[in-house]
Design an enzyme around this catalytic site. Structure first.
Site, PDB file in Angstrom:
ATOM      1  N   ASP A   1       0.830  -1.204   0.000  1.00 24.77           N
ATOM      2  CA  ASP A   1       0.000   0.000   0.000  1.00 24.77           C
ATOM      3  C   ASP A   1       0.866   1.257   0.000  1.00 24.77           C
ATOM      4  OD1 ASP A   1      -2.355   1.425   0.022  1.00 24.77           O
ATOM      5  OD2 ASP A   1      -2.772   1.151   2.154  1.00 24.77           O
TER       6      ASP A   1
ATOM      7  N   HIS B   1       2.379   3.331  -9.005  1.00 27.32           N
ATOM      8  CA  HIS B   1       2.210   1.887  -9.219  1.00 27.32           C
ATOM      9  C   HIS B   1       3.405   1.315  -9.982  1.00 27.32           C
ATOM     10  CE1 HIS B   1      -1.710   2.261  -7.555  1.00 27.32           C
ATOM     11  NE2 HIS B   1      -2.270   2.859  -8.588  1.00 27.32           N
TER      12      HIS B   1
ATOM     13  N   LEU C   1      10.419 -20.975  -4.508  1.00 31.56           N
ATOM     14  CA  LEU C   1       9.540 -20.050  -3.771  1.00 31.56           C
ATOM     15  C   LEU C   1       8.169 -20.070  -4.441  1.00 31.56           C
ATOM     16  CD1 LEU C   1       9.306 -17.520  -1.696  1.00 31.56           C
ATOM     17  CD2 LEU C   1       9.586 -16.136  -3.754  1.00 31.56           C
TER      18      LEU C   1
HETATM   19  C1  IPE Z   1      -5.592  -2.767  -0.211  1.00 27.16           C
HETATM   20  O1  IPE Z   1      -5.204  -1.446  -0.382  1.00 27.16           O
HETATM   21  C2  IPE Z   1      -5.529  -3.500  -1.512  1.00 27.16           C
HETATM   22  C3  IPE Z   1      -4.195  -3.686  -2.069  1.00 27.16           C
HETATM   23  C4  IPE Z   1      -3.058  -3.349  -1.526  1.00 27.16           C
HETATM   24  C5  IPE Z   1      -4.148  -4.334  -3.353  1.00 27.16           C
HETATM   25  P1  IPE Z   1      -6.291  -0.267  -0.577  1.00 27.16           P
HETATM   26  O2  IPE Z   1      -5.508   0.992  -0.615  1.00 27.16           O
HETATM   27  O3  IPE Z   1      -7.161  -0.583  -1.722  1.00 27.16           O
HETATM   28  O4  IPE Z   1      -7.152  -0.390   0.764  1.00 27.16           O
HETATM   29  P2  IPE Z   1      -7.927   0.701   1.594  1.00 27.16           P
HETATM   30  O5  IPE Z   1      -8.895   1.345   0.671  1.00 27.16           O
HETATM   31  O6  IPE Z   1      -6.913   1.666   2.110  1.00 27.16           O
HETATM   32  O7  IPE Z   1      -8.571  -0.062   2.707  1.00 27.16           O
HETATM   33  C1  IPE Z   2      -1.557   0.254  -3.335  1.00 26.57           C
HETATM   34  O1  IPE Z   2      -1.379   1.629  -3.382  1.00 26.57           O
HETATM   35  C2  IPE Z   2      -1.789  -0.351  -4.700  1.00 26.57           C
HETATM   36  C3  IPE Z   2      -3.177  -0.761  -4.948  1.00 26.57           C
HETATM   37  C4  IPE Z   2      -4.126  -0.766  -4.067  1.00 26.57           C
HETATM   38  C5  IPE Z   2      -3.510  -1.208  -6.291  1.00 26.57           C
HETATM   39  P1  IPE Z   2      -2.602   2.647  -3.379  1.00 26.57           P
HETATM   40  O2  IPE Z   2      -2.964   2.938  -4.775  1.00 26.57           O
HETATM   41  O3  IPE Z   2      -3.701   2.143  -2.516  1.00 26.57           O
HETATM   42  O4  IPE Z   2      -1.900   3.914  -2.716  1.00 26.57           O
HETATM   43  P2  IPE Z   2      -2.522   4.929  -1.663  1.00 26.57           P
HETATM   44  O5  IPE Z   2      -3.096   4.118  -0.536  1.00 26.57           O
HETATM   45  O6  IPE Z   2      -3.566   5.716  -2.376  1.00 26.57           O
HETATM   46  O7  IPE Z   2      -1.356   5.752  -1.222  1.00 26.57           O
HETATM   47 MG    MG Z   3      -4.132   2.372  -0.542  1.00 23.05          MG
END
Ligand code: IPE
Ligand code: IPE
Ligand code: MG
Length: 248
Positions: free
Chosen positions: A26, A43, A137
């Site tokens: 995240d 990303h 792995l």
């Molecule tokens: C959780 O992250 C999903 C992934 C890392 C793929 P999100 O950013 O989507 O989750 P919330 O919205 O903060 O709970």
């Molecule tokens: C995690 O990063 C990747 C996915 C959930 C696909 P985010 O896109 O949720 O990044 P933040 O949480 O907005 O910083």
């Molecule tokens: Mg996120």
């Protein structure tokens, strides 16, 4: 010897290496925002962290690395971001498959894969078939995944088996349900890491995390590297896992 090497050495003397580490990757969006860049750039940088963490996991001797890459709920993000993520998935497969295969990594995709676009789905199936015999792995990549949907699906499969007379209601036990999850046959995670400081599970592995140790890292995923993984494992090794019992 670099800082991460020192952590690895410390880890090896301090205690047992976890068999299975799961990561909620995240913070890509925040990483991009801090740099005034569009979210997909975050990303893209996150892909480098995936590569580094996979290599570090092999080096540490993990059996399974599970990465939450795209949730069922993430389909509701703006269309531009969803399509950028899907393109990155295909790019990741195209760029990394050969090396993953050479490293002996078995790549498994878990989730509602029927929602993927045809070319992405075909790429996913190809990597899984190609790397299926590998044993160094297991890399579980959760895509279009939601844990409640996974458990609901398992319940439906059980109901079908009972309705068809293949099993009795009394045979519906924890093992029967576990065996119908996407993760069937895989040990539960010993350690869950969530990056970017968020303290949520976000519908990830609700069943499998029953007794998993949780480590929240403040580091945003695109900045997360080998040393951060080893710090989390050192933290894990300092925990006392009791599984509801009392200490020895
Ligand atoms: C959780 O992250 C999903 C992934 C890392 C793929 P999100 O950013 O989507 O989750 P919330 O919205 O903060 O709970
Ligand atoms: C995690 O990063 C990747 C996915 C959930 C696909 P985010 O896109 O949720 O990044 P933040 O949480 O907005 O910083
Ligand atoms: Mg996120």
């Amino acid at each position: 010897m670099g800082a991460a090497d020192e952590l690895l050495a410390q880890m090896r003397v301090q205690g047992a290496i976890p068999r299975h580490v799961a990561i909620i990757m995240d913070g890509n969006g925040r990483w991009a925002r801090e740099r005034m860049l569009p979210r997909p750039v975050g990303h893209r940088h996150g892909m480098k962290s995936v590569r580094e963490v996979v290599e570090a996991s092999i080096e540490a001797g993990l059996e399974v690395l599970s990465l939450f890459a795209f949730s069922q709920e993430n389909w509701q993000r703006p269309a531009g971001e969803v399509s950028a993520l899907m393109s990155l998935l295909e790019e990741y497969i195209q760029k990394e498959t050969r090396e993953l295969h050479e490293q002996g990594v078995r790549v498994v995709f878990l989730g509602d894969l029927d929602r993927l676009a045809k070319p992405a789905r075909a790429a996913v199936d190809r990597v899984m078939a190609l790397t299926a015999p590998n044993t160094k792995l297991i890399l579980n990549l959760f895509i279009s995944y939601g844990s409640r949907a996974e458990i609901t699906r398992a319940a439906r499969l059980l109901a079908e088996d009972v309705a068809a007379g293949r099993m009795t209601p009394a045979q519906v036990d924890e093992a029967a349900l576990t065996g119908r999850l996407f993760t069937a046959g895989c040990p539960d995670p010993d350690l869950l890491i969530r990056t970017s400081g968020e303290m949520r599970i976000s519908n990830f592995l609700l069943w499998q995390l029953a007794y998993t140790e949780i480590h929240i890292s403040p580091v945003l995923w695109p900045d997360f590297g080998r040393g951060d993984l080893y710090k989390a494992i050192l933290d894990f090794q300092s925990r006392e896992r009791r599984f509801g019992r009392v200490s020895a």
